[in-house]
Every structure is written in C-alpha cells, then in structure tokens.
Design an enzyme around this catalytic site. Structure first.
Site, PDB file in Angstrom:
ATOM      1  N   ASP A 285      38.353 -17.442 -19.154  1.00 40.67           N
ATOM      2  CA  ASP A 285      38.438 -17.813 -17.732  1.00 40.67           C
ATOM      3  C   ASP A 285      39.795 -17.639 -17.461  1.00 40.67           C
ATOM      4  O   ASP A 285      40.069 -17.737 -16.109  1.00 40.67           O
ATOM      5  CB  ASP A 285      38.053 -19.235 -17.727  1.00 40.67           C
ATOM      6  CG  ASP A 285      36.351 -19.349 -17.551  1.00 40.67           C
ATOM      7  OD1 ASP A 285      35.841 -18.239 -17.434  1.00 40.67           O
ATOM      8  OD2 ASP A 285      35.847 -20.624 -17.729  1.00 40.67           O
TER       9      ASP A 285
ATOM     10  N   ASP B  22      25.753 -17.840 -18.983  1.00 40.75           N
ATOM     11  CA  ASP B  22      26.932 -18.900 -19.153  1.00 40.75           C
ATOM     12  C   ASP B  22      26.469 -19.956 -20.231  1.00 40.75           C
ATOM     13  O   ASP B  22      25.202 -20.234 -20.398  1.00 40.75           O
ATOM     14  CB  ASP B  22      27.414 -19.229 -17.990  1.00 40.75           C
ATOM     15  CG  ASP B  22      28.995 -19.754 -17.903  1.00 40.75           C
ATOM     16  OD1 ASP B  22      29.473 -19.866 -18.933  1.00 40.75           O
ATOM     17  OD2 ASP B  22      29.524 -19.799 -16.702  1.00 40.75           O
TER      18      ASP B  22
HETATM   19  C1  DGJ Z   1      32.452 -20.463 -16.720  1.00 43.65           C
HETATM   20  C2  DGJ Z   1      32.861 -19.057 -16.495  1.00 43.65           C
HETATM   21  O1  DGJ Z   1      33.431 -18.705 -17.607  1.00 43.65           O
HETATM   22  C3  DGJ Z   1      33.292 -18.485 -15.162  1.00 43.65           C
HETATM   23  O2  DGJ Z   1      33.368 -17.497 -15.197  1.00 43.65           O
HETATM   24  C4  DGJ Z   1      32.273 -18.779 -14.176  1.00 43.65           C
HETATM   25  O3  DGJ Z   1      31.143 -18.170 -14.304  1.00 43.65           O
HETATM   26  C5  DGJ Z   1      31.845 -20.301 -14.036  1.00 43.65           C
HETATM   27  N1  DGJ Z   1      31.454 -21.162 -15.548  1.00 43.65           N
HETATM   28  C6  DGJ Z   1      30.825 -20.929 -13.265  1.00 43.65           C
HETATM   29  O4  DGJ Z   1      30.487 -22.101 -13.209  1.00 43.65           O
END
Ligand code: DGJ
Length: 705
Positions: free
Chosen positions: A507, A443
């Site tokens: 997300d 990430d």
């Molecule tokens: C952002 C990601 O896109 C989410 O899916 C998740 O992993 C969060 N970060 C976790 O902090």
C-alpha cells in the site's frame, strides 16, 4: 552400502544425487559435476566419531528420532498417545526423467509417507510429503515438515521481515549453532514473515557465492527453520503450523504439505533469481495469460477512496484513457453500506444510493474508451455493521464465547461453512456474469485470530477453502484476471500465484520506499507480477514528495499503473503520466520477459536495477539515487549479462528535469550516448552521473553489431 542405489536428477546447472536404501538421503545438491556416481558415493560417506551413536546417522528428507536423527522431526503425531515415533522404510520408488516419488511405510505405526522430489530444467527443486493413516483409530498430526539439506559451507542467511507499508525487507545474519526460525501465525502469508529465505557461503552477494534459496508456497501459518546440527551439518525445514487438534486423520485419510521450492546457484543471488523467475513464468503462473501484454492500470483507491460519484468516475476514466491507461479499476466503496471502513463488508450488492443507474453505464463507458474494466472485492471479510452479519452472525471464523479483536473494524468469514462459501461464490459469480469485468482485485485486510470451525481449530482448512473459492471462480470465469492483495503485500506466495495473475506489492506508493520493497520482492518474483503504481506527488502513506520522474521510473519496473485522481492533477503531472505510460508500453515486452539483474554499486546510496533481453540484444537499466551520494564521485556503472562480443549503443532514455543544473559537468555518455562492447560494459563500465537524492535515471543498451 551395496543395497543402496543412487539416483541423479539434473537441471541445466544443478545436480541432485539421492541415495535410496531403507530411506532417502540427498548426498549432493549443488553445481552439476560429471563423473561416476559410485565414486561420488565413496567420496561422500561420513566417518563415525566416538561419543555418539555407533553408526552413521543420515539427514533424511524427514528426520526421525527412531533413526537417531536428533533434529527437528519431519513427522510428529500420535494415535491416542501411541505410534508417536514412526520410522519409515521405503516400499516403492517411481523415477521419471526429472522426479522421484518415494513411498515409505511404518507398518507398526500404521502410516504411509509419500515424498515427491522434482528438479526442473530451470534448476528449481520442489518437494512435498503426503502422510496417510493406514490403521484404525484417528492419527493426530502435530507436524509434517519438508526438509532439505544444506552443505556445511552455507554460513550466512538472508531472511525477510516487514510490516504493512514496509514489506519485503531483507536482513543478513550468520548461520550459527542454534540456527534460525521464523513463525507466522497470522493466518495469511503475512507482511511480517514472507515465507522465503536464502542460505549461502560467506559474504554471498548479488553476483558471487553459492546460494540456496527457499520459498514455501503457502498462504497461511508456517514455520521456517534453518538449523545447524551439533555435528555441524545443516538443513532447511518448512512446514505449515497446525493448530492443536487441527489435523486428525481417520483411517484412510491423508494430509499433503504445501510445496517447498528451492534453487541453488553458484553465481550469487542474481543466478538464483533467474532460476525462480523462469520457473514462475513457465510453471507457476496460470498458463492462459502468459502471452498477453499486461494492461496499464488506473486504480481509483488513492484518488477518491470511498467517495464514489458515477459521473465523476466516468470523467476519471475519460482522462485515464487519454493518458494511455488500458484497464480502469473501481476499488473499495462501490457496494451497499460502504461509506468508510467500518461497515458494509459482506454486502456484495451494488450501492444504489451511489450508483442509481447501476454499473452498466460506467462499464460501457470504460469499454468504449478502449479500456478493460476491473472491480475490487474482499470476499472473505465481514463487518458487524452489515446485513450479512445481522442475518448470519454464525458465519464468523471464531471460537464461540470469546470476543476476538477486530482488524480494520472487520472479521473473517468461515469459508468452511458451505452456506457462506456458496453465498460468496454466488455474489462474485453474479458480478462477473452481469458485467464485462476483466479483472478483480481480491483483497484481505485483516489477520486471522482464533480460526475455528464447529469449535475446532481450522486455520489450515480456511486457507484451503480460500484456494477453492478462487479456483471455483476461475473455473467459471477463466478469462478474468485476479490480483492478490492483502492490505498490500500480505498474501504474496507461489501457491496464490498459481491461481492469480498479479500481486499488489504494498500500500506504500512512495517511490523511495518502493525501491526497497520491490527489490526484496524481486529475489523470487519476476517484475510482471508485481503491481507497481505511480501515486500522487504527495505520497499518502509517508507524506513525502517525489518528482514525477522518480515515481515514473520506480513504477516502470513492475506491472505498471497509476493510483490517483487524474481529474485533479495538473497538466505537467498528466504529461508525466503519459510519458511513463508510453515508456512502459515501449519497454514492456523486454521488462516482462527478460532477465532481472540487481547490479552491485560502488556507493550504497545507489540502487541499480536492470533487465536484459534473453537474446542479449537490449537492456534497460535504472540508476536510483536513494540518498545523498557518499562521495563527490560515485564510481562506475557496470552492466552484467550483455553479450561480451557484441557492440552496444548506450543512450539515456530518461533523467531528472534538473539533471544539467546540479553540477558543472555530467559524464559525456549521458549527453550524447556512446558505443561500447558488452565486455567493456561488464568489466569496466561507465562513469556514474551525479544525481540528487530520491531521483533516478534510465539507460538503454541496444546491440548494434
Ligand atoms: C487495501 C488495499 O491494499 C488497497 O489498495 C485498497 O484496495 C484498500 N484495501 C481498500 O480498502
């Protein structure tokens, strides 16, 4: 004219005719046409009008002011104020079946430019430059851009915009004098400025028109430009934005641009996507995993967020396995000090308070259930509230003396600091060597502000170092799959995909929003690299509610997963997850290898998406009803790409639970199926059913003879 040679590169449908003399110029890039190359040359040379320079001015692959090309230059730089207007002359050409490498020199400025141009059998062109300083003294490079010409009939653009939870939005605009420019200065590929665009003939659409699509394979700052010159000619240009002083070449040093990928189709956007999808499958994706079916995920994030309890997580895993999940992933929240998003980043040690017995029992439990295990990391980031920052405050990617804004309460680590780089590698290596981890989610949750190394601008090098870190991890752990995620879809591009296997597209798990996001992404990426999860019925990012059927079918057309807490779900929902997991497993070989078709609709309230197998023996079509139907009847479903001579059995595989209750009578083919020729399906089609807004239906076409 006679001292120039013509070189032709051909794909399956595309032809690139390049004229080479002192410099290179693309005379034709479009549909393949047979004929005599010299005839083409006679046909394509331009008149020289009054009122401008007295000789013809070519659009070269690197516009030069010294040749009278007043367009945005391909090379901009200087050596202490000198050597700022280079003019390159070809010194050597190397031609292979599908590529040309052109070496050019400017002896006065002391520079060498290498230009690579390749057209592959999937009709994708790729090009890049390498600039070398051949003379004493530092050469400061301000710009180094890849340039490809467009014909004057390229009149319209499809470009991208977006933001967090709203990625891959497309917009149409005319291409006029003044052109179009997109600049990304966010330090990652970004949600806002996905590095791609399409130029095409007036009113180009999914099925019609000449289109030229471009994708700039770079995960950092970039500039894309499509310009209409004063004389009406046009070109596309893509480059990294170098920050002041960032690229300073000592004698003998070089800088290479990222690859610019491009493809022409005379069958509209679907044709262009077919080229890019095949190219991604055959050339971009790491070759080691292409045959492995992509396992269905259960990701813990929206299920438990930072609330980790090993016993509970194991019960989530048990329930996941019962539903048919194949890979179980612990997301953010498992490491030291990580109880929320304000602390812990950088401390890549298991949180012993949450996991007193370690991670082994969970990994073993997951493996015993027949699932792979995956773990979340955000290696490039640091919270000030962390042991790492307290010990190494100097590891921040920052200009000393300034107080830069945080993003999600965090800062970026300077990967150009070898100690920091090695620490991160050691931590990742530790986990990958200690546990049976099949996959990591990598990430990156903030944008980059004032990136500096030893005080100097260092955005470009930070991106290179990120690639090197991923490469180093992959070299040591070649079997581990990596998902590229940056707060959802903030780092999605071809260069990242060379070293990762899947993208977290957004997300936003709201099925309605996902329909648009996934459509935007589908222009350049095949479905199997697009992470697509069924979220909870009450969507966390929009607060909308959707049926399991709409969520299930929307997630079906990617690399599918589930993102919720299965322990808390009701039986009916669980049965739904099981159903769509089964459906995905059944259709996965087709979805992850076939041709994607975005099907035109008679009503804008619909979005229809299909995948047809390469041998045309089967197809699966999703009819998504995005909004209320405009009229009481919605026209026809016409399916392209089938074999016109063959007969297909048409059956409905999935429909909304209230399907029969919302009208007096639905089209009979949706109840009992029917048999039709491929030609009929494409030309005439089937009457559209009536669906409620925010619902969907799945239809299968199987060749019977
Ligand atoms: C952002 C990601 O896109 C989410 O899916 C998740 O992993 C969060 N970060 C976790 O902090």
């Amino acid at each position: 004219m006679t001292d120039k040679t013509l070189i032709e590169l051909t794909g399956q449908q595309t032809q690139l005719i390049v004229e080479l003399g002192e410099y290179a110029e693309i005379l034709h890039w479009g549909q393949k046409v047979s004929g005599d190359l010299n005839g083409f040359r006679m046909a394509l040379h331009r008149p020289v009008p009054y009122g401008r320079l007295d000789s013809d001015v070519s659009m070269t692959l690197h516009p030069e002011l010294g040749r009278g090309v007043f367009s945005s230059p391909g090379v901009e730089g200087h050596r202490d104020g000198q050597d700022w207007a280079p003019v390159f002359v070809i010194s050597h050409i190397e031609q292979q079946q599908d590529s040309i490498v052109i070496e050019s020199e400017d002896a006065i400025a002391g520079l060498r430019l290498q230009t690579e141009l390749k057209l592959d059998s999937n009709d994708v062109v790729k090009t890049r430059h390498t600039l070398t300083n051949k003379k004493a003294g530092v050469y400061h490079v301000n710009r180094l851009a890849n340039t490809l010409p467009l014909p004057a009939r390229a009149n319209e653009l499809m470009t991208y915009y977006g933001r967090w939870v709203h990625e891959f939005q497309t917009v149409r605009q005319p291409l006029l004098q003044g052109g179009y420019q997109q600049e990304n200065r966010r330090g990652r590929t970004s949600h806002e400025h996905y590095p791609a665009l399409v130029a095409g003939t007036t009113h180009f659409d999914e099925m019609n028109g000449d289109v030229w699509g471009f994708h700039f394979a770079w995960s950092g700052n970039h500039r894309l430009r499509v310009d209409v010159k004063a004389d009406g000619r046009r070109y596309m240009q893509a480059e990294v934005i170098y920050l002041p002083g960032e690229v300073a070449l000592k004698e003998g040093e070089s800088i290479t641009t990222p690859w610019l990928y491009a493809s022409h189709s005379n069958c509209g956007l679907n044709g262009m996507s077919h080229h890019f999808h095949s190219h991604v499958r055959e050339t971009i994706l790491p070759s080691d995993f292409t045959d492995k079916p992509r396992p269905i995920h259960l990701n813990t994030w929206e299920g438990i967020y930072f609330d980790h309890d090993p016993e509970y997580i194991m019960s989530m895993a048990t329930q996941s396995a019962e539903m048919g999940v194949e890979r179980f992933i612990i997301d953010d929240g498992w490491f030291k000090g990580r109880n929320g998003d304000k602390a812990g980043l950088g401390d890549w040690f298991l949180c012993e308070a949450k996991y007193p017995n370690g991670l082994h029992p969970i990994v073993e439990h997951v493996n015993k259930l027949g699932m792979e295990f995956g773990l979340w990391f955000e290696p490039e980031m640091i919270n000030k509230d962390s042991e790492l920052f307290r010990t190494h405050p100097d590891w921040l990617l920052a200009v000393n003396g300034y107080d830069q804004p945080t993003g999600r309460n965090q800062y970026v680590i300077n990967l150009q600091n070898d100690e920091a780089f090695n620490f991160l590698f050691e931590r990742l290596d530790h986990f990958l060597s200690t546990y049976n981890i099949a996959y990591i989610k990598w990430d990156m949750n903030r944008e980059v502000v004032q990136p500096a190394h030893l005080g100097q601008a260092a955005a470009h090098n930070q991106t290179q170092r990120y690639y090197q870190l991923v490469d180093k991890v992959r070299e040591k752990h070649p079997k581990v799959e990596i998902e590229s995620c940056a707060a959802g879809g903030g780092r999605i591009d071809f260069e990242v995909l060379k070293r990762t296997h899947r993208f977290w597209a957004s997300d936003n798990n709201d099925a309605l929003e996902r329909q648009t996001i996934q459509r935007g992404m589908s222009y350049f990426f095949p479905p199997e690299v697009m992470g697509s999860h069924i979220g909870a019925s009450h969507c966390h990012s929009t607060r909308r509610r959707h049926s399991i059927e709409f969520r299930g079918l929307t997630a079906l057309f990617g690399h599918m997963g589930i993102e919720l807490d299965p322990v808390k779900e009701e039986q009916a929902e669980k049965e739904g997850f099981e159903r769509y997991i089964k459906l995905h497993k059944m259709l996965r070989p087709l979805l992850h290898s076939g041709r994607t078709w975005r099907i035109p609709t008679d009503d804008k309230a619909h979005q229809i998406h299909a995948v047809v197998s390469n041998d045309q023996s089967e197809a699966v079509v999703m009819i998504a009803q995005l909004a209320m139907p405009t009229n009481s009847l919605s026209g026809h479903l016409r399916v392209p790409g089938l074999d016109p001579q063959a007969t297909y059995r048409v059956t409905v595989l999935d429909k909304p639970s209230n399907y029969d209750d919302i009208v007096n009578y639905q089209p009979p083919w949706t109840e009992s199926g029917c048999e039709l020729s491929g030609a009929w399906c494409e030309e005439v089609g089937l009457t559209m059913p009536i669906l409620d807004a925010e619902s969907a239906m799945l239809v299968k076409f199987e060749r019977i003879h």
